[in-house]
Design a protein around this motif. Structure first.
Motif, PDB file in Angstrom:
ATOM      1  N   LEU A  28       0.826  -1.203   0.000  1.00 52.23           N
ATOM      2  CA  LEU A  28       0.000   0.000   0.000  1.00 52.23           C
ATOM      3  C   LEU A  28       0.861   1.254   0.000  1.00 52.23           C
ATOM      4  N   ARG A  29       1.920   1.280   0.830  1.00 53.51           N
ATOM      5  CA  ARG A  29       2.823   2.440   0.853  1.00 53.51           C
ATOM      6  C   ARG A  29       3.462   2.651  -0.518  1.00 53.51           C
ATOM      7  N   ASP A  30       3.868   1.567  -1.156  1.00 53.16           N
ATOM      8  CA  ASP A  30       4.458   1.675  -2.496  1.00 53.16           C
ATOM      9  C   ASP A  30       3.443   2.232  -3.494  1.00 53.16           C
ATOM     10  N   SER A  31       2.213   1.768  -3.415  1.00 51.72           N
ATOM     11  CA  SER A  31       1.163   2.256  -4.316  1.00 51.72           C
ATOM     12  C   SER A  31       0.868   3.726  -4.063  1.00 51.72           C
ATOM     13  N   GLU A  32       0.828   4.118  -2.802  1.00 51.67           N
ATOM     14  CA  GLU A  32       0.592   5.531  -2.464  1.00 51.67           C
ATOM     15  C   GLU A  32       1.734   6.401  -2.977  1.00 51.67           C
ATOM     16  N   ARG A  33       2.950   5.926  -2.829  1.00 52.74           N
ATOM     17  CA  ARG A  33       4.121   6.674  -3.307  1.00 52.74           C
ATOM     18  C   ARG A  33       4.052   6.838  -4.826  1.00 52.74           C
ATOM     19  N   ALA A  34       3.713   5.779  -5.530  1.00 49.90           N
ATOM     20  CA  ALA A  34       3.597   5.842  -6.988  1.00 49.90           C
ATOM     21  C   ALA A  34       2.485   6.808  -7.400  1.00 49.90           C
ATOM     22  N   ALA A  35       1.369   6.783  -6.684  1.00 51.26           N
ATOM     23  CA  ALA A  35       0.260   7.688  -6.981  1.00 51.26           C
ATOM     24  C   ALA A  35       0.671   9.139  -6.716  1.00 51.26           C
ATOM     25  N   SER A  36       1.444   9.371  -5.675  1.00 54.50           N
ATOM     26  CA  SER A  36       1.931  10.722  -5.373  1.00 54.50           C
ATOM     27  C   SER A  36       2.829  11.237  -6.484  1.00 54.50           C
ATOM     28  N   VAL A  37       3.723  10.386  -6.953  1.00 55.96           N
ATOM     29  CA  VAL A  37       4.619  10.771  -8.048  1.00 55.96           C
ATOM     30  C   VAL A  37       3.809  11.089  -9.300  1.00 55.96           C
ATOM     31  N   GLU A  38       2.821  10.267  -9.578  1.00 54.49           N
ATOM     32  CA  GLU A  38       1.972  10.494 -10.756  1.00 54.49           C
ATOM     33  C   GLU A  38       1.224  11.818 -10.638  1.00 54.49           C
ATOM     34  N   LEU A  39       0.680  12.099  -9.452  1.00 58.38           N
ATOM     35  CA  LEU A  39      -0.010  13.377  -9.246  1.00 58.38           C
ATOM     36  C   LEU A  39       0.936  14.551  -9.443  1.00 58.38           C
ATOM     37  N   MET A  40       2.140  14.435  -8.888  1.00 53.76           N
ATOM     38  CA  MET A  40       3.094  15.527  -9.018  1.00 53.76           C
ATOM     39  C   MET A  40       3.472  15.741 -10.482  1.00 53.76           C
ATOM     40  N   GLN A  41       3.658  14.661 -11.227  1.00 52.84           N
ATOM     41  CA  GLN A  41       4.012  14.784 -12.638  1.00 52.84           C
ATOM     42  C   GLN A  41       2.919  15.469 -13.440  1.00 52.84           C
ATOM     43  N   LYS A  42       1.665  15.249 -13.055  1.00 49.99           N
ATOM     44  CA  LYS A  42       0.542  15.859 -13.764  1.00 49.99           C
ATOM     45  C   LYS A  42       0.287  17.295 -13.309  1.00 49.99           C
ATOM     46  N   SER A  43       0.816  17.654 -12.145  1.00 51.99           N
ATOM     47  CA  SER A  43       0.561  18.984 -11.588  1.00 51.99           C
ATOM     48  C   SER A  43       1.491  20.020 -12.198  1.00 51.99           C
ATOM     49  N   VAL A  44       1.322  21.236 -11.767  1.00 52.54           N
ATOM     50  CA  VAL A  44       2.186  22.328 -12.210  1.00 52.54           C
ATOM     51  C   VAL A  44       3.642  22.054 -11.816  1.00 52.54           C
ATOM     52  N   LEU A  45       3.854  21.347 -10.721  1.00 48.88           N
ATOM     53  CA  LEU A  45       5.227  21.021 -10.312  1.00 48.88           C
ATOM     54  C   LEU A  45       5.908  20.103 -11.318  1.00 48.88           C
ATOM     55  N   GLY A  46       5.152  19.229 -11.930  1.00 48.22           N
ATOM     56  CA  GLY A  46       5.718  18.316 -12.903  1.00 48.22           C
ATOM     57  C   GLY A  46       6.132  18.998 -14.200  1.00 48.22           C
ATOM     58  N   LYS A  47       5.601  20.188 -14.401  1.00 54.38           N
ATOM     59  CA  LYS A  47       5.913  20.933 -15.616  1.00 54.38           C
ATOM     60  C   LYS A  47       6.946  22.032 -15.367  1.00 54.38           C
ATOM     61  N   ALA A  48       7.257  22.293 -14.117  1.00 56.50           N
ATOM     62  CA  ALA A  48       8.190  23.372 -13.763  1.00 56.50           C
ATOM     63  C   ALA A  48       9.638  22.919 -13.919  1.00 56.50           C
ATOM     64  N   PRO A  49      10.534  23.869 -14.133  1.00 56.92           N
ATOM     65  CA  PRO A  49      11.960  23.523 -14.188  1.00 56.92           C
ATOM     66  C   PRO A  49      12.422  22.960 -12.839  1.00 56.92           C
ATOM     67  N   PHE A  50      13.395  22.083 -12.898  1.00 52.88           N
ATOM     68  CA  PHE A  50      13.872  21.407 -11.699  1.00 52.88           C
ATOM     69  C   PHE A  50      14.275  22.395 -10.601  1.00 52.88           C
ATOM     70  N   GLU A  51      14.954  23.463 -10.959  1.00 57.71           N
ATOM     71  CA  GLU A  51      15.423  24.429  -9.965  1.00 57.71           C
ATOM     72  C   GLU A  51      14.265  25.037  -9.181  1.00 57.71           C
ATOM     73  N   ARG A  52      13.169  25.309  -9.864  1.00 59.39           N
ATOM     74  CA  ARG A  52      12.004  25.878  -9.173  1.00 59.39           C
ATOM     75  C   ARG A  52      11.345  24.848  -8.267  1.00 59.39           C
ATOM     76  N   VAL A  53      11.280  23.618  -8.727  1.00 60.22           N
ATOM     77  CA  VAL A  53      10.704  22.556  -7.899  1.00 60.22           C
ATOM     78  C   VAL A  53      11.565  22.349  -6.661  1.00 60.22           C
ATOM     79  N   GLU A  54      12.866  22.331  -6.855  1.00 55.61           N
ATOM     80  CA  GLU A  54      13.790  22.166  -5.730  1.00 55.61           C
ATOM     81  C   GLU A  54      13.634  23.310  -4.738  1.00 55.61           C
TER      82      GLU A  54
END
Length: 75
Positions: A28-54
């Protein structure tokens, strides 16, 4: 003597169930982590330059999650 055997069997059954539950929780933790990564990739953070995300995550770490959520809700 029979009672001792049944107690040991019950302990073994509980240990087996506990292990199965721990395995399910890990999956379940692994699935939640994967879902979080997927959400972030689809969000504005996933489209921002790495430096801004950092930078964003550094600011988030300074504020703490509760305070950041509170401020974002207020805006």
């Amino acid at each position: 003597m029979a009672r001792k055997g049944s107690l040991e069997a019950e302990r073994a059954a509980i240990a087996k169930e506990r292990q199965a539950l721990e395995t399910r929780e890990a999956k379940l933790r692994d699935s939640e982590r994967a879902a979080s990564v997927e959400l972030m990739q689809k969000s504005v953070l996933g489209k921002a330059p790495f430096e801004r995300v950092e930078s964003f995550f550094a600011a988030l770490a300074k504020l703490g999650l509760d305070e950041a959520e509170k401020r974002l809700r207020a805006s």
